[in-house]
Design an enzyme around this catalytic site. Structure first.
Site, PDB file in Angstrom:
ATOM      1  N   HIS A   1       6.219 -24.924   3.908  1.00 35.33           N
ATOM      2  CA  HIS A   1       5.545 -26.160   3.399  1.00 35.33           C
ATOM      3  C   HIS A   1       5.392 -27.631   4.287  1.00 35.33           C
ATOM      4  O   HIS A   1       5.037 -28.677   3.880  1.00 35.33           O
ATOM      5  CB  HIS A   1       6.030 -26.590   1.850  1.00 35.33           C
ATOM      6  CG  HIS A   1       5.772 -25.298   0.919  1.00 35.33           C
ATOM      7  ND1 HIS A   1       5.868 -25.414  -0.497  1.00 35.33           N
ATOM      8  CD2 HIS A   1       5.132 -24.095   1.062  1.00 35.33           C
ATOM      9  CE1 HIS A   1       5.600 -24.444  -0.841  1.00 35.33           C
ATOM     10  NE2 HIS A   1       5.246 -23.436  -0.087  1.00 35.33           N
TER      11      HIS A   1
ATOM     12  N   HIS B   1       8.242 -13.627   1.596  1.00 33.34           N
ATOM     13  CA  HIS B   1       7.873 -12.887   0.320  1.00 33.34           C
ATOM     14  C   HIS B   1       8.829 -11.543   0.200  1.00 33.34           C
ATOM     15  O   HIS B   1       9.056 -11.415  -0.732  1.00 33.34           O
ATOM     16  CB  HIS B   1       6.624 -12.895   0.036  1.00 33.34           C
ATOM     17  CG  HIS B   1       5.732 -14.101   0.037  1.00 33.34           C
ATOM     18  ND1 HIS B   1       4.370 -13.952   0.544  1.00 33.34           N
ATOM     19  CD2 HIS B   1       6.033 -15.397   0.189  1.00 33.34           C
ATOM     20  CE1 HIS B   1       3.854 -15.067   0.414  1.00 33.34           C
ATOM     21  NE2 HIS B   1       4.915 -15.892   0.275  1.00 33.34           N
TER      22      HIS B   1
END
Length: 734
Positions: free
Chosen positions: A237, A487
């Site tokens: 991010h 992930h």
């Protein structure tokens, strides 16, 4: 259509190799302005043919050496303006939606020129971007920050990343296009999501790939902790957030694709079909998963070309997670005194440290609220509340900024709010850079890959490795595939542990997505941090927890959510990423059009499953193939993802003029200050900014081990601390 066939001849090109395949020019023809000179025969439009004929020019239709004239570009512009509404252009601040309107216009013009001239793949990818659009009517709508930026190098970074590179001001800046390692592959050559390279048939749906290739088998990593996930997402991010449509009320991506008639759908909808016998969604009669495409970008200088999305964040590590990427929001996050960030002193009566402030503006953005009195956190990056373990990282680093700012207020009492803030920000950015390359990347990539790609940090002295010819813009392959390796590490549940390193309890991951409310309970933050440093992460393999393949972002009262793996596959196709096999070629690995050729690189059972859903191994989606490869020795990633990740992190270091190890820059640290920065460790940051943690392992991203990674007391000198007195600034007396 002819232009589609011309474009879709099977060519994949690295960015560098395209340059050698075609020669273009922007010279002036004998009878008019030539925007782009096409060397191949048969490249002209009726518009240019008529123009050249009326002018008596020697170049007839179908003859070699034709030009795309500036008049032709202007005509395409005029046609596109009839179809596309453009945002007001005389402005300093652009939203993603407003930029997308200009991106749509430029894409429309590019498609028109491609059709009219029957342009080849090479001419679209390397020719069209050479046209100087400042000599066309396009200049009327070109945002100023992409066309005319004057840079004055200073000590502190701009929030938006502009002028990091004085010669190329937009490199690494916000709202600029993603770069590419390998040329794009669109179904129509310009914009349409990818199809099979073998027969132009549609690829298996993203959900079918998810179900077939990435079931939940629950393997665990042997060494890494869930802190790898928390810090990795925090870094993700810092790097990348693509521009996408947003709901005008909630500011989240619009959920209006699957259950709306075509005329009421968002035009960017590219929903994911769900088959009737889906093992999970069929139980809830779900036929479709909402998904929207990324906005098309505006290239610097408003250049033309095929579709490329854009990044709303900066391409360098600059802690925008803490500070934001706009001046306005950075000011919003500040207290206005002492160089401090605003915080929420909810635990002051308990003797505990502050939390992040409440998100009062657009409170539903990235936040699931059960009632109007519930609020999530506010921070520099909008996804702070995406999952609770990410929110803990945001809290820790905001506290670290304020810890340093308070120390600076004592050491340099003559410094004003702005100086303290910027100096503390400068140190926090340097700390994050150091931890990323000294702890996170060695765990993820291993020393061998780090060494090969020049990612190992200097132990002492300056590192003079800045290269103004390196563009740190984020790679499409990194954003839409490789960085999403995280992930596969996600656990099914997130654990809380005590100060004495004993398990307390756990919660399902899906119950912590966009719901950080546990952290409003006194003492719970420490328990989650202890959990992050003690809980083992999932293994890097093709197995993904059902918490994110079936129930991600589930709404209150629902038993299903969306599928993150399907999102990853669909996003890669949206970006026009070629197949996994093409990236094996790019990375210098053996490639073949036979599934059997992957034997040794993947388990045989994985290869067999691929052969049941794909027509060719060249169609295997990059994310899926990347997480299915066997990891390299000493690494958590396979060879393709190691190659892409290491390339991006090399760019982020070599292309950053403010990199903390550099000498001879206005932003450079003194040798003594650099020596202190090198003492930085994640363990010290967690010790200093948690509430009551006593002991922690030296490398929190790796499981504790009595011999090689022992737990040590926070208050001991074993975990070094920065000596901020090295920043003492004694004012001169007159």
């Amino acid at each position: 259509m002819i232009f589609i066939k011309t474009l879709m001849h099977k060519v994949f090109l690295t960015v560098s190799s395209v340059l050698t395949l075609c020669t273009f020019g922007t010279t002036q023809s004998s009878d008019g302005e030539c925007a782009l000179h096409l060397t191949d025969p048969g490249r002209t439009s009726f518009f240019d043919f008529n123009t050249n004929t009326l002018r008596g020019g020697p170049l007839g239709m179908g003859q070699p050496g034709q030009c795309i004239t500036y008049e032709a570009v202007n005509q395409a512009y005029a046609d596109a303006r009839k179809r596309i509404n453009i945002a007001q252009t005389n402005k300093d601040k652009w939203t993603a939606q407003e930029l997308a309107s200009v991106g749509e216009l430029l894409l429309d013009i590019s498609i028109q020129l491609t059709k009219n001239y029957g342009l080849s793949y090479e001419e679209v990818e390397k020719g069209l971007p050479q046209i100087d659009t400042s000599r066309t009517l396009i200049r009327e709508v070109c945002p100023a920050f992409l066309s005319n930026v004057e840079c004055r190098p200073g000590k502190y970074r701009r929030y938006d990343g502009l002028c990091n590179n004085a010669k190329h001001p937009t490199w690494g800046a916000t709202n600029t296009p993603f770069s590419r390692l390998v040329g794009p592959l669109f179904s129509d050559g310009m914009s349409g999501p990818k199809v099979s390279t073998l027969n132009n048939r549609e690829l298996p749906t993203a959900r079918v790939v998810s179900m077939t290739m990435h079931p939940d088998e629950g393997y665990h990593e042997h060494a890494a902790t869930v802190m790898l996930v928390a810090f990795g997402q925090f870094m993700d991010h810092d790097f990348t957030l693509m521009g996408t449509p947003a709901d005008p009320i909630t500011k989240n991506e619009p959920e209006e694709c699957c259950n709306r008639p075509p005329h009421l759908k968002n035009p960017y909808c590219n929903e994911i079909p769900v088959i009737d016998n889906d093992y999970f969604y069929s139980k809830f009669n779900v036929k479709c998963i909402d998904f929207v495409r990324a906005f098309p970008s505006v290239r610097p200088g408003c250049r033309l070309g095929s579709r490329v999305p854009f990044n709303t964040l900066t391409g360098v590590i600059d802690a925008n997670t803490v500070y934001s990427v706009t001046d306005d929001y950075a000011r919003h996050l500040r207290s206005g005194y002492g160089g401090l960030l605003r915080m929420n002193s909810v635990f002051v009566n308990y003797g505990l440290k502050d939390l992040l402030p409440l998100r009062l503006k657009d409170p539903d953005e990235g936040c699931t609220r059960l009632n109007s009195s519930q609020y999530c956190f506010d921070a520099g990056e909008v996804r702070v509340n995406e999952q609770l373990v990410l929110a803990t990282m945001h809290i820790i680093w905001a506290r670290e900024h304020n810890r340093i700012a308070k120390e600076f207020g004592k050491i340099n009492p003559h410094w004003d709010d702005e100086t303290i803030f910027q100096e503390a920000r400068r140190i926090v950015i340097a700390e994050i850079q150091h931890i990323t390359y000294n702890e996170f990347l060695p765990t993820l990539l291993g020393k061998g890959v780090m060494e090969k790609f020049g990612l190992l940090l200097q132990k002492e002295g300056y590192w003079d490795g800045y290269d103004p010819n390196v563009n740190p813009n984020i790679l499409s392959e990194f954003s839409a595939a490789a960085l999403r390796i995280g992930h596969t590490f996600l656990p099914t549940s997130v654990e809380r542990w005590s100060r004495s390193h004993k398990f307390i309890a756990s919660k399902k991951l899906s119950d912590l997505i966009r719901r950080p409310y546990d952290l409003y309970r006194a003492g719970v933050l420490d328990e989650y941090i202890m959990g992050l440093t003690n809980q083992v992460a999932q293994a890097m393999d093709d197995s993904i927890t059902q918490e994110v393949t079936n129930t991600l972002f589930k709404k209150p009262g629902n038993r299903f959510g969306v599928d993150l793996v399907s999102f990853n596959i669909q996003r890669g196709r949206d970006f026009g990423l070629p197949g996994f096999m093409e990236y094996r070629k790019f990375c210098g690995l053996p490639a073949s059009n036979l599934f059997q050729s992957l034997s040794g690189d993947m388990p045989n059972s994985t290869i067999h499953r691929y052969s049941t859903i794909y027509d060719s191994p060249e169609d295997v989606d990059l994310w899926s193939g990347g997480v299915s490869e066997k990891p390299l020795p000493g690494s958590m990633a396979g060879p393709v993802f190691s190659c892409i990740l290491a390339t991006q992190f090399s760019y982020a270091r070599r292309g950053d003029r403010f990199w903390y190890e550099l000498p001879n820059q206005p932003s450079s640290f003194t040798p003594d200050q650099l020596h202190e920065i090198r003492k930085t460790g994640l363990a010290r940051v967690l010790c200093d900014n948690s509430d009551l943690i006593d002991t922690i392992q030296l490398w929190p991203i790796v499981l504790p081990d009595h011999e090689i990674n022992p737990r040590v007391p926070c208050r001991s000198g074993i975990i070094p601390s920065l000596n901020l007195n090295k920043w003492a600034d004694f004012p001169t007396t007159s």
